[in-house]
Design a protein around this motif. Structure first.
Motif, PDB file in Angstrom:
ATOM      1  N   TYR A 223       1.034  -1.263  -0.063  1.00  0.00           N
ATOM      2  CA  TYR A 223       0.066  -0.139   0.017  1.00  0.00           C
ATOM      3  C   TYR A 223       1.053   1.065  -0.106  1.00  0.00           C
ATOM      4  CZ  TYR A 223      -3.881  -3.181   1.120  1.00  0.00           C
ATOM      5  OH  TYR A 223      -4.707  -4.385   0.929  1.00  0.00           O
ATOM      6  N   GLY A 224       2.116   0.993   0.364  1.00  0.00           N
ATOM      7  CA  GLY A 224       2.881   2.372   0.434  1.00  0.00           C
ATOM      8  C   GLY A 224       2.859   2.907   1.763  1.00  0.00           C
ATOM      9  N   SER A 225       3.777   3.940   2.041  1.00  0.00           N
ATOM     10  CA  SER A 225       4.017   4.602   3.228  1.00  0.00           C
ATOM     11  C   SER A 225       4.050   6.048   3.268  1.00  0.00           C
ATOM     12  CB  SER A 225       5.293   4.184   4.004  1.00  0.00           C
ATOM     13  OG  SER A 225       5.513   2.872   4.157  1.00  0.00           O
ATOM     14  N   THR A 226       3.566   6.417   2.102  1.00  0.00           N
ATOM     15  CA  THR A 226       3.122   7.857   2.083  1.00  0.00           C
ATOM     16  C   THR A 226       1.669   8.282   1.087  1.00  0.00           C
ATOM     17  OG1 THR A 226       4.115   8.458  -0.251  1.00  0.00           O
ATOM     18  CG2 THR A 226       5.553   8.510   1.989  1.00  0.00           C
ATOM     19  N   PRO A 227       0.942   9.101   1.625  1.00  0.00           N
ATOM     20  CA  PRO A 227      -0.064   9.448   0.644  1.00  0.00           C
ATOM     21  C   PRO A 227       0.074   9.590  -0.621  1.00  0.00           C
ATOM     22  CG  PRO A 227      -0.044  10.849   2.596  1.00  0.00           C
ATOM     23  CD  PRO A 227       1.096  10.392   2.595  1.00  0.00           C
ATOM     24  N   GLU A 228       1.352  10.076  -1.181  1.00  0.00           N
ATOM     25  CA  GLU A 228       1.632  10.067  -2.458  1.00  0.00           C
ATOM     26  C   GLU A 228       1.801   8.949  -2.903  1.00  0.00           C
ATOM     27  OE1 GLU A 228       1.626  14.127  -1.156  1.00  0.00           O
ATOM     28  OE2 GLU A 228       2.550  12.032  -0.345  1.00  0.00           O
ATOM     29  N   GLN A 229       2.387   7.882  -2.400  1.00  0.00           N
ATOM     30  CA  GLN A 229       2.582   6.544  -2.704  1.00  0.00           C
ATOM     31  C   GLN A 229       1.438   5.663  -2.965  1.00  0.00           C
ATOM     32  OE1 GLN A 229       5.261   4.415  -0.120  1.00  0.00           O
ATOM     33  NE2 GLN A 229       7.060   5.006  -1.347  1.00  0.00           N
ATOM     34  N   GLU A 230       0.418   6.053  -1.976  1.00  0.00           N
ATOM     35  CA  GLU A 230      -0.930   5.184  -2.012  1.00  0.00           C
ATOM     36  C   GLU A 230      -1.785   5.791  -3.218  1.00  0.00           C
ATOM     37  OE1 GLU A 230      -4.233   4.604   1.391  1.00  0.00           O
ATOM     38  OE2 GLU A 230      -3.496   6.501   1.021  1.00  0.00           O
ATOM     39  N   LYS A 231      -1.736   7.138  -3.194  1.00  0.00           N
ATOM     40  CA  LYS A 231      -2.443   7.526  -4.420  1.00  0.00           C
ATOM     41  C   LYS A 231      -1.988   7.027  -5.894  1.00  0.00           C
ATOM     42  CE  LYS A 231      -3.964  11.865  -6.710  1.00  0.00           C
ATOM     43  NZ  LYS A 231      -3.550  13.586  -6.585  1.00  0.00           N
ATOM     44  N   ALA A 232      -0.744   6.795  -6.227  1.00  0.00           N
ATOM     45  CA  ALA A 232      -0.251   6.356  -7.276  1.00  0.00           C
ATOM     46  C   ALA A 232      -0.663   4.814  -7.528  1.00  0.00           C
ATOM     47  CB  ALA A 232       1.387   6.669  -7.530  1.00  0.00           C
ATOM     48  N   LEU A 233      -0.748   4.169  -6.397  1.00  0.00           N
ATOM     49  CA  LEU A 233      -1.054   2.916  -6.675  1.00  0.00           C
ATOM     50  C   LEU A 233      -2.563   2.269  -6.724  1.00  0.00           C
ATOM     51  CD1 LEU A 233       1.548   1.607  -4.063  1.00  0.00           C
ATOM     52  CD2 LEU A 233       1.704   1.171  -6.380  1.00  0.00           C
ATOM     53  N   ARG A 234      -3.557   3.358  -6.187  1.00  0.00           N
ATOM     54  CA  ARG A 234      -4.971   2.964  -6.382  1.00  0.00           C
ATOM     55  C   ARG A 234      -5.600   3.071  -7.525  1.00  0.00           C
ATOM     56  NH1 ARG A 234      -8.020   5.708  -1.167  1.00  0.00           N
ATOM     57  NH2 ARG A 234      -9.663   4.662  -2.394  1.00  0.00           N
ATOM     58  N   SER A 235      -6.589   2.367  -7.863  1.00  0.00           N
ATOM     59  CA  SER A 235      -7.386   2.916  -9.257  1.00  0.00           C
ATOM     60  C   SER A 235      -8.440   3.791  -8.915  1.00  0.00           C
ATOM     61  CB  SER A 235      -7.965   1.369  -9.688  1.00  0.00           C
ATOM     62  OG  SER A 235      -8.960   1.070  -8.885  1.00  0.00           O
ATOM     63  N   TYR A 236      -8.861   3.790  -7.577  1.00  0.00           N
ATOM     64  CA  TYR A 236      -9.894   4.730  -7.281  1.00  0.00           C
ATOM     65  C   TYR A 236     -11.257   4.363  -7.905  1.00  0.00           C
ATOM     66  CZ  TYR A 236      -6.781   7.681  -4.778  1.00  0.00           C
ATOM     67  OH  TYR A 236      -5.604   8.052  -3.802  1.00  0.00           O
ATOM     68  N   GLU A 237     -11.310   3.102  -8.148  1.00  0.00           N
ATOM     69  CA  GLU A 237     -12.448   2.437  -8.755  1.00  0.00           C
ATOM     70  C   GLU A 237     -12.941   1.185  -8.019  1.00  0.00           C
ATOM     71  OE1 GLU A 237     -12.342   1.770 -12.898  1.00  0.00           O
ATOM     72  OE2 GLU A 237     -12.101   3.849 -13.541  1.00  0.00           O
ATOM     73  N   ASN A 238     -14.117   1.122  -7.199  1.00  0.00           N
ATOM     74  CA  ASN A 238     -14.494   0.045  -6.705  1.00  0.00           C
ATOM     75  C   ASN A 238     -13.674  -0.427  -5.377  1.00  0.00           C
ATOM     76  OD1 ASN A 238     -16.860  -0.197  -8.282  1.00  0.00           O
ATOM     77  ND2 ASN A 238     -15.537  -1.125  -9.924  1.00  0.00           N
ATOM     78  N   GLY A 239     -12.614   0.408  -4.954  1.00  0.00           N
ATOM     79  CA  GLY A 239     -11.801   0.004  -3.848  1.00  0.00           C
ATOM     80  C   GLY A 239     -10.653  -0.765  -4.300  1.00  0.00           C
ATOM     81  N   LEU A 240     -10.319  -0.680  -5.572  1.00  0.00           N
ATOM     82  CA  LEU A 240      -9.467  -1.676  -6.246  1.00  0.00           C
ATOM     83  C   LEU A 240      -8.077  -0.940  -6.339  1.00  0.00           C
ATOM     84  CD1 LEU A 240     -11.337  -3.078  -9.096  1.00  0.00           C
ATOM     85  CD2 LEU A 240     -10.965  -4.165  -6.849  1.00  0.00           C
ATOM     86  N   MET A 241      -6.918  -1.835  -6.295  1.00  0.00           N
ATOM     87  CA  MET A 241      -5.335  -1.397  -6.579  1.00  0.00           C
ATOM     88  C   MET A 241      -5.225  -1.448  -8.044  1.00  0.00           C
ATOM     89  SD  MET A 241      -4.116  -0.960  -3.445  1.00  0.00           S
ATOM     90  CE  MET A 241      -2.296  -1.190  -3.685  1.00  0.00           C
ATOM     91  N   LYS A 242      -4.201  -0.695  -8.490  1.00  0.00           N
ATOM     92  CA  LYS A 242      -4.064  -0.672  -9.817  1.00  0.00           C
ATOM     93  C   LYS A 242      -3.208  -2.019 -10.292  1.00  0.00           C
ATOM     94  CE  LYS A 242      -3.371   4.261 -11.158  1.00  0.00           C
ATOM     95  NZ  LYS A 242      -2.393   5.292 -11.307  1.00  0.00           N
ATOM     96  N   THR A 243      -3.765  -2.290 -11.522  1.00  0.00           N
ATOM     97  CA  THR A 243      -3.075  -3.790 -11.998  1.00  0.00           C
ATOM     98  C   THR A 243      -2.794  -3.734 -13.540  1.00  0.00           C
ATOM     99  OG1 THR A 243      -5.342  -4.985 -12.348  1.00  0.00           O
ATOM    100  CG2 THR A 243      -4.103  -5.078 -10.212  1.00  0.00           C
ATOM    101  N   SER A 244      -2.014  -4.752 -13.951  1.00  0.00           N
ATOM    102  CA  SER A 244      -2.045  -4.881 -15.395  1.00  0.00           C
ATOM    103  C   SER A 244      -2.683  -6.600 -15.512  1.00  0.00           C
ATOM    104  CB  SER A 244      -0.496  -5.009 -15.912  1.00  0.00           C
ATOM    105  OG  SER A 244       0.306  -5.939 -15.042  1.00  0.00           O
ATOM    106  N   LEU A 245      -2.866  -6.802 -16.685  1.00  0.00           N
ATOM    107  CA  LEU A 245      -3.457  -8.030 -17.014  1.00  0.00           C
ATOM    108  C   LEU A 245      -2.665  -8.940 -17.959  1.00  0.00           C
ATOM    109  CD1 LEU A 245      -7.187  -7.273 -17.362  1.00  0.00           C
ATOM    110  CD2 LEU A 245      -6.297  -8.010 -15.320  1.00  0.00           C
ATOM    111  N   LYS A 246      -2.592 -10.098 -17.545  1.00  0.00           N
ATOM    112  CA  LYS A 246      -1.939 -11.123 -18.668  1.00  0.00           C
ATOM    113  C   LYS A 246      -2.946 -12.399 -18.718  1.00  0.00           C
ATOM    114  CE  LYS A 246       1.429 -13.602 -20.760  1.00  0.00           C
ATOM    115  NZ  LYS A 246       1.831 -13.164 -21.957  1.00  0.00           N
ATOM    116  N   ASP A 247      -3.336 -12.573 -19.908  1.00  0.00           N
ATOM    117  CA  ASP A 247      -4.088 -13.529 -19.863  1.00  0.00           C
ATOM    118  C   ASP A 247      -5.558 -13.743 -18.737  1.00  0.00           C
ATOM    119  OD1 ASP A 247      -2.769 -14.965 -21.896  1.00  0.00           O
ATOM    120  OD2 ASP A 247      -1.539 -15.957 -20.366  1.00  0.00           O
TER     121      ASP A 247
END
Length: 622
Positions: A223-247
């Motif tokens: 999740y990170g240790s600063t608000p800026e890290q957290e903001k960069a990692l969240r998708s801000y949709e449905n409580g989800l974290m950002k991801t990439s998809l493979k298959d």
């Protein structure tokens, strides 16, 4: 509501692992400071301004307000603490010397003469046992690094122009490195409080190094240790974290820029982006971090089904809260009971016998949360002995498809997406190396080798890091831990085998010179109930007791402001590493219930995932 605002320079999230707020790598300009002025100012400011703490059942991302009376205790970018006073050559920051006044022996010499390069498999534990310990280590601490430059770049010679460089010298008779004309190994000292030179906190006496994550077991690696890290990692949709998809399967976001934390050799290579650059370090470490990323999103989706009226923020915070709680339960009740022994854990009040929904209210607001230098930068590193240098890829029936060398995949995570489940099955099936004085060649000679014919030596780096941090010596810790203080070499025979004492004599000028990470690593295991000798056990108990009782948000707390309901707590206590593995693999359907233990058809058989207890999220329905 964020409790206070940091003013930091952020770089676009998808562009570079090096652009994250953590900013371990500092400005490499022509001034004498190893730390950029911006980073200095930001760290000093966050430790100067006390936030206004708002009542909340959700822990802050930076660790602030965990203790409402001391709101800055435990926050990110805190100084490492100490059990014993620092030992530096000049009393301030230079490497300690022998009691004779001479330089201590090269860490590479110690590594090669004290430890054996030999594969001895552990008959009891899987690689997951070792690898989960590394996850916890990364979550608890990360020394702030001064530069990404190599200080052994020119024909393997010590480049004194690189700031904070204290390269490890290679003995001229080193059988592996000397013939390759390798004269030193890269080593950069960690940033300390004197480097920061915060106006309100002038440093007097010995320096203290800076650790970047919060001191709590809070999955800051995810999740990170600063608000800026957290903001960069969240998708801000449905409580989800950002991801990439493979298959169709989720993985961390990709970045295609090479760095010292990830090697890009072709157009097919990539790095994973995370709050912790070390995510790319080795395949099994990466896989567990992917499990926890997927687990967060799995929880958020399930909670959304149960509570369709919850918004993104509510879903994110509840999923994060449950994910951390499950992780804490596995850490203390499944992993540490092996590492430290069940009875030691109970005797030292790190765990308790409980009914399914019983709270444990042992939070101590008067005790400061700490990460001890001696734990993070000496004692805990002994368990690098468990690292297996060759990883097996297994089918669902646990047949070996192939093996890979660890040295071929340091900081090269592409193989994760190509063989995710095959590597995952190996993680919970393959035997780890035995906890002893033997180390795998892959980490003694080929660490981070990339395109070279040789690499670094992890054991030598561990010893040098202890010197960097001024860790007190082994004999001092024997005395601290109420063991006999040695007055000669023979006194070490009470805890260390005679053959190993003889090796120590050949390396160190005096018995008083023996370092904590060396002497502690050679001690006989305590009554076969733990994985360490008595001196290191003493340090581990001090650390993990502190980690638990100083966390107001510990998952078992009955504090009405932060507590889970009793039915929810009973569900959290069904958590296991095996369940994490089942829920977040691609197509795995079977595993043993005790995934840190080798499977055994009688006592720990491989069973369908349907037989592994599940946390019932319906208990979170509103």
């Amino acid at each position: 509501m964020k409790v206070y605002l940091f003013v930091f320079v952020c770089v676009l999230f998808a562009l570079s692992v090096e652009g994250k707020w953590r900013a371990k790598k500092v400005q490499e300009n022509e001034d004498d400071s190893p730390v950029s002025e911006d980073l200095k100012e930001n760290i000093c400011e966050m430790h100067r301004v006390k936030p206004h703490c708002q009542p909340s059942k959700y822990r802050t991302i930076d660790g602030s307000c965990n203790n409402v009376n001391h709101s800055l205790w435990g926050i990110a970018y805190s100084k490492f603490s100490r059990i014993l006073n620092a030992e530096y050559g000049d009393g301030i920051s230079t490497f300690q010397k022998s009691v004779t006044g001479h330089e201590l022996p090269s860490p590479r010499l110690i590594s090669k003469q004290i430890y054996t390069e030999k594969s001895v498999l552990d008959p009891e534990y899987t690689i997951a046992m070792m690898q989960f310990g590394q996850i916890m280590a990364h979550d608890m601490s990360f020394g702030l690094e001064a530069t990404s430059k190599s200080c052994c770049s020119h024909k393997n010679k010590y480049d004194q122009s690189v700031k904070k460089c204290d390269a490890i010298s290679v003995p001229k008779d080193d059988l592996f490195l000397a013939p390759q004309d390798v004269q030193c190994m890269h080593f950069i000292r960690n940033v300390n409080d004197a480097d920061l030179d915060c106006p309100a906190k002038k440093v007097q006496g010995a320096v203290s190094q800076i650790s970047t994550p919060t001191v709590f077991l809070d999955l800051s690696i995810l999740y990170g240790s600063t608000p800026e890290q957290e903001k960069a990692l969240r998708s801000y949709e449905n409580g989800l974290m950002k991801t990439s998809l493979k298959d169709g399967y989720e993985f961390p976001p990709h970045n295609t820029k090479s760095s010292k934390d990830c090697f890009i050799d072709s157009s097919k290579d990539f790095c994973y982006v995370s709050s912790d650059d070390r995510i790319n370090q080795n395949p099994h470490l990466t896989i567990i971090q992917v499990y926890y990323l997927r687990e967060h999103n799995r929880l958020a989706r399930k909670l959304s089904e149960i509570n369709p009226h919850w918004d993104d923020e509510k879903l994110y915070q509840e999923a994060r809260r449950i994910n951390i709680a499950q992780y804490q339960y596995v850490s203390y009740y499944e992993w540490l009971t092996i590492f430290l022994g069940d009875q030691n854990m109970l005797d030292e009040k790190m765990i308790y016998h409980y009914s399914g929904d019983e709270y444990v209210n042992d939070y101590n607001p008067n005790l400061q949360p700490k990460i001890f230098n001696e734990h993070a930068n000496a004692a805990y590193r002994f368990f690098h002995t468990q690292i297996e240098g060759h990883l097996e890829l297994l089918t669902e029936s646990r047949e070996i498809i192939s093996k890979i060398s660890l040295s071929d995949y340091y900081n090269k995570p592409r193989i994760i997406e190509e063989h995710f489940d095959n590597l995952g099955r190996g993680l919970v099936t393959q035997q780890s190396q035995l906890t002893d004085a033997n180390y795998d060649t892959e980490i003694l000679d080929y660490l981070f080798k990339h395109e070279r014919s040789y690499g670094d030596d992890l054991r030598a780096v561990d010893i040098q890091r202890g010197r960097d941090h001024g860790v007190a010596r082994y004999n001092d810790f024997r005395e601290h831990c109420k063991l006999k203080r040695a007055k000669n070499w023979e006194d070490y025979l009470d805890l260390i085998p005679e053959a190993d004492v003889e090796k120590l004599k050949q390396v160190y000028e005096s018995f008083e010179d023996v370092e904590l990470s060396v002497g502690g690593s050679l001690e006989k295991i305590v009554d076969n109930a733990t994985l360490s000798g008595p001196t290191l056990l003493c340090i581990f108990i001090e650390q993990f007791y502190n980690t638990r009782v100083t966390d107001r948000y510990w998952f078992e707390s009955g504090d009405p402001e932060v507590a889970f309901t009793r039915p929810q707590l009973a569900e959290i206590r069904k958590s296991s590493f095996a369940r994490l593995f089942c829920d977040n693999s691609n197509n795995v359907t079977r595993v043993q219930k005790k995934a840190f233990d080798i499977d055994d058809e009688h006592e720990n058989p491989i069973v369908p995932c349907s037989q592994i207890p599940v946390v019932d999220l319906s208990k979170w329905k509103e």
